[in-house]
Design a protein around this motif. Sequence first.
Motif, mmCIF file in Angstrom:
data_model
loop_
_atom_site.group_PDB
_atom_site.id
_atom_site.type_symbol
_atom_site.label_atom_id
_atom_site.label_comp_id
_atom_site.label_asym_id
_atom_site.label_seq_id
_atom_site.Cartn_x
_atom_site.Cartn_y
_atom_site.Cartn_z
ATOM 1 N N ASP A 55 1.130 6.789 -6.981
ATOM 2 C CA ASP A 55 -0.001 7.622 -7.392
ATOM 3 C C ASP A 55 -0.006 8.994 -6.731
ATOM 4 O O ASP A 55 -0.980 9.729 -6.859
ATOM 5 C CB ASP A 55 -1.311 6.913 -7.060
ATOM 6 C CG ASP A 55 -1.517 5.660 -7.882
ATOM 7 O OD1 ASP A 55 -0.911 5.574 -8.969
ATOM 8 O OD2 ASP A 55 -2.275 4.780 -7.449
ATOM 9 N N LEU A 56 1.049 9.371 -6.046
ATOM 10 C CA LEU A 56 1.069 10.621 -5.301
ATOM 11 C C LEU A 56 0.855 11.833 -6.204
ATOM 12 O O LEU A 56 0.127 12.759 -5.842
ATOM 13 C CB LEU A 56 2.394 10.758 -4.542
ATOM 14 C CG LEU A 56 2.488 11.900 -3.543
ATOM 15 C CD1 LEU A 56 1.391 11.777 -2.505
ATOM 16 C CD2 LEU A 56 3.844 11.902 -2.879
ATOM 17 N N ALA A 83 2.148 1.683 -3.550
ATOM 18 C CA ALA A 83 1.060 2.102 -4.439
ATOM 19 C C ALA A 83 0.728 3.573 -4.209
ATOM 20 O O ALA A 83 0.480 4.316 -5.163
ATOM 21 C CB ALA A 83 -0.170 1.231 -4.206
ATOM 22 N N TYR A 84 0.720 4.004 -2.960
ATOM 23 C CA TYR A 84 0.417 5.404 -2.675
ATOM 24 C C TYR A 84 1.497 6.318 -3.235
ATOM 25 O O TYR A 84 1.199 7.350 -3.824
ATOM 26 C CB TYR A 84 0.278 5.622 -1.166
ATOM 27 C CG TYR A 84 -0.008 7.055 -0.817
ATOM 28 C CD1 TYR A 84 -1.278 7.585 -0.976
ATOM 29 C CD2 TYR A 84 0.998 7.894 -0.341
ATOM 30 C CE1 TYR A 84 -1.548 8.908 -0.682
ATOM 31 C CE2 TYR A 84 0.737 9.214 -0.039
ATOM 32 C CZ TYR A 84 -0.528 9.711 -0.202
ATOM 33 O OH TYR A 84 -0.787 11.016 0.089
ATOM 34 N N ARG A 85 2.762 5.935 -3.057
ATOM 35 C CA ARG A 85 3.859 6.761 -3.588
ATOM 36 C C ARG A 85 3.795 6.850 -5.107
ATOM 37 O O ARG A 85 4.094 7.883 -5.692
ATOM 38 C CB ARG A 85 5.203 6.199 -3.147
ATOM 39 C CG ARG A 85 5.508 6.479 -1.707
ATOM 40 C CD ARG A 85 6.904 6.056 -1.368
ATOM 41 N NE ARG A 85 7.207 6.351 0.019
ATOM 42 C CZ ARG A 85 8.327 6.035 0.613
ATOM 43 N NH1 ARG A 85 9.266 5.392 -0.063
ATOM 44 N NH2 ARG A 85 8.522 6.337 1.867
ATOM 45 N N MET A 99 0.830 -1.207 0.000
ATOM 46 C CA MET A 99 0.000 0.000 0.000
ATOM 47 C C MET A 99 0.867 1.261 0.000
ATOM 48 O O MET A 99 0.521 2.255 -0.653
ATOM 49 C CB MET A 99 -0.944 0.017 1.203
ATOM 50 C CG MET A 99 -1.993 -1.058 1.202
ATOM 51 S SD MET A 99 -2.974 -1.314 -0.276
ATOM 52 C CE MET A 99 -3.497 0.265 -0.756
ATOM 53 N N ILE A 100 1.988 1.236 0.709
ATOM 54 C CA ILE A 100 2.893 2.388 0.719
ATOM 55 C C ILE A 100 3.457 2.629 -0.679
ATOM 56 O O ILE A 100 3.479 3.756 -1.169
ATOM 57 C CB ILE A 100 4.020 2.191 1.753
ATOM 58 C CG1 ILE A 100 3.453 2.292 3.171
ATOM 59 C CG2 ILE A 100 5.139 3.199 1.549
ATOM 60 C CD1 ILE A 100 4.429 1.877 4.261
ATOM 61 N N HIS A 142 -2.802 12.076 -7.007
ATOM 62 C CA HIS A 142 -3.568 12.491 -5.833
ATOM 63 C C HIS A 142 -3.516 14.004 -5.663
ATOM 64 O O HIS A 142 -4.523 14.626 -5.304
ATOM 65 C CB HIS A 142 -3.024 11.817 -4.574
ATOM 66 C CG HIS A 142 -3.313 10.365 -4.528
ATOM 67 N ND1 HIS A 142 -3.464 9.675 -3.357
ATOM 68 C CD2 HIS A 142 -3.484 9.439 -5.495
ATOM 69 C CE1 HIS A 142 -3.713 8.416 -3.603
ATOM 70 N NE2 HIS A 142 -3.717 8.246 -4.900
ATOM 71 N N TYR A 193 -7.316 15.244 -6.090
ATOM 72 C CA TYR A 193 -7.904 15.233 -4.756
ATOM 73 C C TYR A 193 -7.518 16.469 -3.956
ATOM 74 O O TYR A 193 -7.306 16.400 -2.752
ATOM 75 C CB TYR A 193 -7.504 13.963 -4.012
ATOM 76 C CG TYR A 193 -8.011 12.712 -4.687
ATOM 77 C CD1 TYR A 193 -9.356 12.425 -4.726
ATOM 78 C CD2 TYR A 193 -7.131 11.839 -5.311
ATOM 79 C CE1 TYR A 193 -9.834 11.293 -5.355
ATOM 80 C CE2 TYR A 193 -7.590 10.704 -5.943
ATOM 81 C CZ TYR A 193 -8.943 10.438 -5.959
ATOM 82 O OH TYR A 193 -9.401 9.321 -6.585
#
Length: 62
Positions: free
Chosen positions: A28-29, A24-26, A21-22, A32, A36
């Motif tokens: 798509d940062l 994947a978040y990085r 998850m970390i 985002h 968002y």
Amino acid sequence: MFSQGQVIFGICFFIVFVIIMIFAYRKDLALHKIFYKGNYKVLLVFLLFILILFLIKIFMKR
């Protein structure tokens, strides 16, 4: 309640899940930041709403 193997599997699964998850978040940062913007306002309103519900519950008990 759980066998030793189940506990080990659960811990390993949780660690790997958090790492994925970390990453994947990085990845798509940048997206985002574009799509968002201002989502913290929605979070603040939601938390304020929950707080108001708890306050109503507390004051209505008395």
